[in-house]
Design an enzyme around this catalytic site. Structure first.
Site, mmCIF file in Angstrom:
data_model
loop_
_atom_site.group_PDB
_atom_site.id
_atom_site.type_symbol
_atom_site.label_atom_id
_atom_site.label_comp_id
_atom_site.label_asym_id
_atom_site.label_seq_id
_atom_site.Cartn_x
_atom_site.Cartn_y
_atom_site.Cartn_z
ATOM 1 N N ASP A 174 0.839 -1.204 0.000
ATOM 2 C CA ASP A 174 0.000 0.000 0.000
ATOM 3 C C ASP A 174 0.874 1.254 0.000
ATOM 4 O OD1 ASP A 174 0.888 -0.122 2.611
ATOM 5 O OD2 ASP A 174 -1.098 -0.211 3.528
ATOM 6 N N GLU B 270 8.783 -4.171 11.046
ATOM 7 C CA GLU B 270 9.243 -2.880 10.533
ATOM 8 C C GLU B 270 9.698 -1.954 11.656
ATOM 9 O OE1 GLU B 270 7.805 0.805 7.619
ATOM 10 O OE2 GLU B 270 6.540 -0.978 7.843
#
Length: 272
Positions: free
Chosen positions: A52, A190
């Protein structure tokens, strides 16, 4: 230490689990269009993420939140048409799975049917467990995503490193275990401390792919436009630029402009 690599004609979710078991690191990059995906796949990458992050990279939005399910399907179907070998994972965009497992299943099915992709990725831990379980019941592979979760940027208020404090680190470890137990085939971590990421990777049998999570995980992912140096404003510590395409492309465009203005292009050999 180099590890003898098994040759895979096609990468599957099973291949990634085997790679972790064999100590072979997993390579993963993003792609959002046919041409880039063709090059990335041809180079031998293991996983393409149709992220995304297309919201930022392709559309210029400040966050990943605005991109729609139909837009993700457009990007993913373009990528799938290009690939011969790699596994294609598609992000479920913001608003298509949070808080509504029925909606999550419908979104995942729509992506799989209309793109030909191989798996979906969702951000979050226990709070989206029901959505993950429901998607898995349809036989759709799910990749998890913990740590910095860009779809929750307004909750965190910053893109800084996550799970530095003990409470958040403990929740991340618990969520990672939960995602494995639910049936996720892999996990992205992340921007978390390298020591924590390694601890998580060593505690799981499924592969952990890091971005800004150090070298102790089972693979790495970067945004292709960043690692090629097409973007130049974004300079996080974890980013290694393998090319400076921003400068190279800018110089090429300027040369083209000069050649057109000076009537050097096209020359006699470049016309009919």
């Amino acid at each position: 230490m180099s590890v003898a690599k098994k040759q895979y004609k096609r990468i599957t979710t099973k291949s990634l689990v085997e790679m972790k078991a064999n100590g072979e690191k997993i390579s993963m990059l993003t792609a959002y269009d046919y041409t880039m995906a063709k090059i990335v796949d041809g180079a031998g990458i293991d996983v393409i993420l149709v992220g995304d992050s297309a919201s930022n990279v392709m559309a210029g939005h400040e966050t990943t939140l605005p991109i729609t399910l139909d837009q993700m399907i457009y990007h993913a179907s373009s990528v799938v048409r290009a690939i011969d070998r790699c596994l294609v994972v598609v992000d479920l965009p913001f608003g298509t799975y949070q808080g509504n497992s029925k909606n999550a299943l419908e979104s995942a099915i729509k992506i799989m049917k209309e793109t030909g992709g191989h798996a979906v990725k969702l951000e979050g831990g226990s709070e989206i467990g029901e959505s993950i379980s429901r998607i898995l019941t349809a036989g759709i592979p799910v990749m998890g995503h913990l740590g910095l979760t860009p779809q929750s940027i307004y909750k965190f208020g910053t893109y800084t490193v996550r799970a530095k404090e003990e409470e958040e680190a403990q929740k991340l470890k618990e969520d990672a275990k939960l995602l494995e137990q639910l049936g996720c085939f892999a996990l992205v971590l992340e921007k978390v401390p390298a020591k924590l990421a390694q601890e998580v990777a060593e505690s799981l049998t499924i592969p952990v792919i890091g971005i800004g999570a150090g070298a102790g995980v089972d693979g790495q992912v970067l945004v292709t436009h960043d690692m090629l140096g097409m973007t130049h404003e974004f300079n996080p510590r974890f980013l290694r630029r393998y090319l400076d395409m921003y400068t190279g492309m800018t110089n090429a465009f300027k040369q083209y402009i000069d050649d057109v203005k000076s009537q050097d292009f096209p020359n006699e050999n470049e016309q009919y």
